[in-house]
Write a protein that holds these residues in place. Structure first.
Motif, PDB file in Angstrom:
ATOM      1  N   LYS A  27       0.686  -1.179   0.036  1.00 34.66           N
ATOM      2  CA  LYS A  27      -0.055  -0.090   0.108  1.00 34.66           C
ATOM      3  C   LYS A  27       0.977   1.180   0.101  1.00 34.66           C
ATOM      4  O   LYS A  27       0.592   2.277  -0.767  1.00 34.66           O
ATOM      5  CB  LYS A  27      -0.878   0.066   1.370  1.00 34.66           C
ATOM      6  N   ASN A  31       0.774   4.183  -2.834  1.00 37.92           N
ATOM      7  CA  ASN A  31       0.627   5.558  -2.483  1.00 37.92           C
ATOM      8  C   ASN A  31       1.951   6.315  -3.031  1.00 37.92           C
ATOM      9  O   ASN A  31       1.505   7.599  -3.472  1.00 37.92           O
ATOM     10  CB  ASN A  31       0.372   5.976  -1.120  1.00 37.92           C
ATOM     11  N   ASN A 139       3.321  10.792  -0.454  1.00 36.52           N
ATOM     12  CA  ASN A 139       2.499   9.893   0.484  1.00 36.52           C
ATOM     13  C   ASN A 139       3.290   8.971   0.884  1.00 36.52           C
ATOM     14  O   ASN A 139       3.219   7.782   0.038  1.00 36.52           O
ATOM     15  CB  ASN A 139       1.152   9.789  -0.074  1.00 36.52           C
ATOM     16  N   THR A 143      -1.828   3.777   4.588  1.00 34.86           N
ATOM     17  CA  THR A 143      -3.461   3.788   5.095  1.00 34.86           C
ATOM     18  C   THR A 143      -4.263   4.675   4.134  1.00 34.86           C
ATOM     19  O   THR A 143      -3.792   5.371   3.271  1.00 34.86           O
ATOM     20  CB  THR A 143      -3.594   4.247   6.411  1.00 34.86           C
ATOM     21  N   THR A 144      -5.675   4.400   4.127  1.00 32.03           N
ATOM     22  CA  THR A 144      -6.528   5.487   3.579  1.00 32.03           C
ATOM     23  C   THR A 144      -7.154   6.132   4.777  1.00 32.03           C
ATOM     24  O   THR A 144      -7.207   5.374   5.904  1.00 32.03           O
ATOM     25  CB  THR A 144      -7.599   4.759   2.874  1.00 32.03           C
ATOM     26  N   PRO A 145      -7.794   7.251   4.741  1.00 32.94           N
ATOM     27  CA  PRO A 145      -8.026   7.927   3.283  1.00 32.94           C
ATOM     28  C   PRO A 145      -6.732   8.633   3.071  1.00 32.94           C
ATOM     29  O   PRO A 145      -5.835   8.574   3.693  1.00 32.94           O
ATOM     30  CB  PRO A 145      -9.351   9.010   3.681  1.00 32.94           C
ATOM     31  N   ILE A 146      -6.831   8.861   1.658  1.00 28.61           N
ATOM     32  CA  ILE A 146      -5.488   9.457   1.245  1.00 28.61           C
ATOM     33  C   ILE A 146      -6.005  11.062   0.776  1.00 28.61           C
ATOM     34  O   ILE A 146      -6.678  11.366  -0.079  1.00 28.61           O
ATOM     35  CB  ILE A 146      -5.228   8.983  -0.182  1.00 28.61           C
ATOM     36  N   GLU A 169     -10.420  10.870   8.542  1.00 30.38           N
ATOM     37  CA  GLU A 169     -11.637  10.271   8.259  1.00 30.38           C
ATOM     38  C   GLU A 169     -12.601  11.304   8.581  1.00 30.38           C
ATOM     39  O   GLU A 169     -13.394  11.967   7.537  1.00 30.38           O
ATOM     40  CB  GLU A 169     -12.125   8.975   8.633  1.00 30.38           C
TER      41      GLU A 169
END
Length: 677
Positions: A27, A31, A139, A143-146, A169
């Motif tokens: 991930k 990113n 980035n 993780t998300t959110p981006i 979030e």
């Protein structure tokens, strides 16, 4: 300040990068590819290509690397850090992997080894056990959110990766942008204090967010935190903090009132107050305050409200009124011809559930451009689910961007108007979900105090050498009298005696009425060790004989009697933080009412006078209903002198003046305890 490789690297290697987007290594690589314009390499001996990039088996195959991001088991990382630093001149390291000090004693030793390797190569380390780093340049989080970095967004610094994600979030859902994210994890080298120091030392021409949001679980270096947080606030930045750990697991027996009142969390609050940092109680409050400061805070207290639903407007009006704001009575009869029949043309202006863009525009236009009685405008607009409210939300967005007065949107329809909310946010809007949450945030912002610009300049005078005083944890009554007299703090006349004959002699010398107290026990009042208003020798003799029988008594104190309002002043040395000054209503009510203020020393008289206003008892101190108040300036002077004592004499760890008696415009100490380390 951070090395350039940490903020503007040209070549980044992901150690443990993979094609699995559900793993940290996969991930973070995904990113990076989407956000970084520089060169990206992968160190993974199992594959030649990963996500379309060259993957290398050994460090030797890499060209010089600025930053290394690790997503491999903890035990393999320290030697690779050393190899990268020495052979590839790598200076920036982000360790996403867990399994270090948070895990076990073995992990703690591994973390120490990791830090040693970073320091040997002159590098800087984010982590371990973190979610990564996000800057406008890249980035490097898994993780998300981006977030899409924006200069008008927020800088988020967090001890906890999960908490950072939850804050992002909530913030992004309500329209906030994230400019930088610093997830420090275990903070083996770079912690929240170091990030603040970095932000504080950036050149003035360097753009950075004017809002700093912090989540922290402990303060490693309160002095560094205070220095840089206060400096950032003085430059015009806002620092909002969510600090976990208010309560103490268990309790300790306190030997003084000050010891009981000055808990470590009180020290944290005092530190934040001195720095001008605003402490929030939960994620919602943290995000709400950030939204409010993004929208802007008007100094005026008069609020205009536009709504299409009466209930939320009533709730908001009650909440604002209870917190010191005014929703002034207004009436614009010209609106009656524009709004739908049955609409309210007062304040709040209610355009009804069937009101559309034209009615909303009429109400907003009048409040913003023609109503001088209001300083800011709240618009509450949801959806009953009958029609789209996209036109109305687009109108609110126009006012948000162009109004000369602050506009505060409250958009409560989280399901019925979800699509319209997303469009509102995409257009640069930020909003609140709930009117009570907004009112609470506005109240905190309106009364938030910036740190005092006045600092007491202490001249270190000739000290009384405490080492010459008698042994024991507490100063004797005589020693305490000497020290307070040196500090210019007036005390009731008192003498220590050990026989009844001596007591009678002293009583005749200083005169009746008198107070006699036992010397030795900590809480004299609870033990019946204080007798007030002794008018003659017969009463003195009876009281002396009774007090002499109390267990633990080492002497008797004969003191002049003073009556009046009772006050309290205390000081305590708190590990890492420095000296705390506490003050408020005194006497037997001190710990039961606990109406006290706390400041971090050294303090100025202006700082103390401002703190008085936060006490519930302040209206009485200030003279309520034509009653005579107390000499506030004299009390502030005494508190500053106590601060001076603690600065000059580091041996003092606790100091209690309780009570001080206000009598005839004077303040006299009638009981004092000073404990030495």
């Amino acid at each position: 300040m951070f090395v350039w490789q940490l903020t503007k690297p040209q070549h980044i290697v992901v150690v443990g990068g993979s094609d699995n987007f559900k793993s940290p290594g996969g991930k973070v690589l995904q990113n990076l590819i989407a956000s970084f314009d520089g060169r990206i390499s992968v160190l993974n001996p199992k594959h030649k290509k990963i996500q379309g990039l060259d993957s290398f088996a050994t460090v030797a195959e890499l060209s010089p690397v600025d930053m290394a991001i690790f997503a491999i088991p903890a035990r393999f990382i320290p030697p690779l850090v050393g190899e990268l630093g020495h052979s590839k001149q790598t200076k920036a390291f982000i360790v996403l992997s867990a399994g270090f000090a948070e895990d076990s004693p073995k992990g703690k030793a591994l973390e120490a080894e990791l830090l040693a390797q970073v320091q040997k190569v002159g590098g800087q380390l984010i982590g371990p056990n973190c979610i990564g780093l996000i800057t406008p340049n890249f980035n490097a989080a898994f993780t998300t959110p981006i977030p899409k970095p924006a200069p008008n967004g927020i800088d988020l610094i967090s001890s906890s990766g999960a908490t950072a994600v939850f804050i992002m979030e909530m913030a992004m859902k309500q329209g906030l942008h994230i400019n930088n994210l610093y997830s420090v994890g275990n903070a083996a080298q770079i912690g929240i204090e170091e990030v603040l120091a970095h932000l504080d030392t950036l050149p003035n021409e360097c753009e950075q967010s004017h809002l700093k949001l912090l989540y922290l679980e402990s303060l490693r270096d309160p002095t560094m935190f205070l220095k840089h947080a206060r400096s950032l606030v003085s430059k015009g930045y806002r620092v909002l903090v969510l600090k976990a750990g208010r309560t103490q697991a268990g309790s300790r027996a306190a030997s003084s009132h000050t010891g009981a009142l000055a808990s470590p969390d009180v020290a944290v609050d005092s530190l934040f107050q001195k720095a001008g940092v605003l402490r929030c109680e939960n994620r919602q409050e943290l995000v709400s305050m950030a939204i409010l400061y993004t929208l802007g805070v008007n100094e005026g207290l008069n609020i205009g409200i536009v709504t299409h639903a009466g209930g939320p407007a009533v709730i908001l009006t009650d909440a604002l009124a209870s917190q010191g704001f005014t929703v002034p009575e207004l009436r614009n009869d010209s609106l009656a011809g524009v709004l739908l029949s049955g609409s309210s043309v007062g304040n709040p202006i209610d355009i009804l559930a069937t009101g559309k863009r034209s009615e909303l525009n009429a109400a907003l236009h009048w409040l913003v451009y023609h109503c001088e009685e209001v300083d800011s405008v709240v618009v509450i607009f949801g959806s009953p689910g009958l029609n789209s409210v996209s036109d109305e939300y687009a109108l609110i967005l126009e006012y948000l961007h162009n109004s000369p007065k602050p506009i505060y949107p409250i958009l409560p329809s989280v399901l019925n108007a979800n699509d319209e909310m997303q469009a509102f946010v995409a257009g640069g809007g930020v909003f609140f979900y709930d009117e009570s949450v907004f009112a609470a945030a506005l109240e905190r912002a309106a009364w938030a105090e910036l740190p005092s610009s006045h600092t007491q300049n202490f001249e270190t005078p000739q000290r009384i050498l405490l080492a010459n005083f008698g042994g024991g944890a507490y100063l004797s009554a005589r020693e305490t009298e000497h020290l307070l007299a040196w500090a210019g703090i007036r005390q009731a006349t008192a003498r220590e005696v050990h026989t009844l004959e001596a007591a009678k002699k002293v009583a005749c010398e200083i005169g009746f009425p008198l107070v006699i107290k036992v010397i030795g026990p900590v809480h004299k009042t609870e033990m019946g060790g204080v007798v007030l208003n002794i008018q003659n020798l017969r009463a003195l003799q009876a009281a002396y004989k009774r007090l002499s029988t109390i267990v633990g008594v080492s002497g008797i104190l004969i003191q002049t009697m003073h009556t009046g309002m009772e006050l309290y002043v205390g000081g305590k040395r708190e590990a890492q933080f420095g000296n705390l000054l506490l003050f408020g209503q005194g006497g037997i009510y001190l710990e039961s009412i606990q109406d006290t203020a706390c400041l971090l020393g050294p303090v100025s008289e202006n700082e103390v006078l401002a703190a008085f206003r936060k006490l519930r008892v302040f209206p009485i101190w200030n003279g309520l209903r034509r009653q005579k108040g107390i000499p506030l300036n004299e009390l502030a002077r005494i508190i500053c002198q106590v601060s001076l004592l603690l600065e000059v004499y580091p041996q003092i760890v606790e100091l209690d003046l309780n009570p001080l008696i206000v009598h005839n415009d004077e303040i006299v100490v009638v009981d004092a305890r000073i404990r030495l380390a």
